[in-house]
Design a protein around this motif. Structure first.
Motif, short mmCIF file in Angstrom:
data_model
loop_
_atom_site.label_atom_id
_atom_site.label_comp_id
_atom_site.label_asym_id
_atom_site.label_seq_id
_atom_site.Cartn_x
_atom_site.Cartn_y
_atom_site.Cartn_z
N ILE A 133 0.77 -1.21 0.06
CA ILE A 133 -0.10 0.03 0.02
C ILE A 133 0.77 1.14 0.07
O ILE A 133 1.74 1.27 0.88
CB ILE A 133 -1.13 0.09 1.30
N THR A 134 0.67 2.29 -1.01
CA THR A 134 1.33 3.23 -0.81
C THR A 134 0.56 4.50 -0.62
O THR A 134 -0.40 4.49 -1.35
CB THR A 134 1.88 3.35 -2.51
N THR A 135 0.93 5.11 0.47
CA THR A 135 0.30 6.43 0.97
C THR A 135 1.07 7.60 0.45
O THR A 135 2.17 7.82 0.74
CB THR A 135 -0.07 6.35 2.43
N THR A 136 0.69 8.61 -0.25
CA THR A 136 1.13 9.98 -0.49
C THR A 136 0.41 10.99 0.13
O THR A 136 -0.73 11.15 -0.08
CB THR A 136 1.09 10.19 -2.13
N VAL A 137 1.20 11.77 0.85
CA VAL A 137 0.52 12.73 1.56
C VAL A 137 1.44 14.24 0.95
O VAL A 137 2.57 14.31 1.20
CB VAL A 137 0.72 12.95 3.01
N THR A 190 -9.11 18.35 8.25
CA THR A 190 -7.75 18.17 7.66
C THR A 190 -6.67 19.09 7.42
O THR A 190 -5.83 18.91 6.69
CB THR A 190 -8.10 17.43 5.97
N ALA A 198 -4.11 13.74 0.32
CA ALA A 198 -3.77 12.49 0.53
C ALA A 198 -4.21 11.24 -0.26
O ALA A 198 -5.60 11.48 -0.33
CB ALA A 198 -3.94 12.12 2.28
N ALA A 199 -3.66 10.38 -0.56
CA ALA A 199 -4.07 9.30 -1.45
C ALA A 199 -3.41 8.01 -1.13
O ALA A 199 -2.16 7.85 -1.06
CB ALA A 199 -3.90 9.62 -3.11
N SER A 200 -4.09 6.98 -1.17
CA SER A 200 -3.44 5.73 -1.02
C SER A 200 -3.81 4.58 -2.28
O SER A 200 -4.98 4.97 -2.58
CB SER A 200 -4.03 5.02 0.31
N SER A 201 -3.02 3.82 -2.57
CA SER A 201 -3.24 3.07 -3.43
C SER A 201 -2.61 1.46 -3.30
O SER A 201 -1.43 1.65 -2.53
CB SER A 201 -2.87 3.43 -4.83
N THR A 229 -0.62 -1.31 -4.71
CA THR A 229 0.34 -1.55 -6.02
C THR A 229 0.52 -3.04 -6.12
O THR A 229 0.61 -3.44 -7.45
CB THR A 229 1.58 -0.90 -5.89
#
Length: 137
Positions: free
Chosen positions: A22-26, A71, A118-121, A123
């Motif tokens: 799981i990749t989370t980008t903030v 947020t 913030a987004a999570s995906s 992979t």
């Protein structure tokens, strides 16, 4: 004739998940607003600074502050010194400082950090084992 029902007893193992990435980008968005305290802003027990008295990082006039949704957070600096959050109140219309002990012409910096980007995906999909069912009788 009576109905005969089979009685089956079984046990099952718990499924196990392994792997997966799981990749989370903030990517916070930080905006800063600048103003000087004027005589008209100083009240009996607080200083009220209208949003329209501020400019942003590009020197553009501010018409309203962004609404805080949970947020985001904000910091207030008076004359370059970070202030306690409890000493200020921010609305879309104004910044209210819970003091009158500030001189006219003192610079105030309002900094708002937003974490709505913030987004999570996933992979790599996780592998989930199927339960093993064992019939005992």
């Amino acid at each position: 004739m009576p109905v005969i029902k089979p009685i089956i007893t079984a046990v099952a193992s718990v499924p196990v998940a392994t792997g997966g990435t799981i990749t989370t980008t903030v990517t916070p968005i930080v905006t800063r607003y600048f103003a000087l305290i004027t005589e008209a802003m100083i009240g009996a027990d607080s200083i009220t600074m209208p949003a329209t008295s501020f400019v942003d990082d590009t020197e553009a006039a501010v018409t309203a502050f962004p609404a805080l949704t949970g947020t985001e957070y904000y910091n207030v600096y008076i004359n370059g010194m970070l202030q306690q959050l409890a000493l200020s109140t921010l609305t879309t219309e104004s910044l209210v400082l819970d003091t009158t002990d500030v001189l006219v012409g003192t610079p105030v910096l309002l900094e708002i950090a937003s974490f709505t980007n913030a987004a999570s995906s996933i992979t790599t999909q996780p592998t989930i084992s199927a339960p093993v069912i064992t019939i005992i009788s």
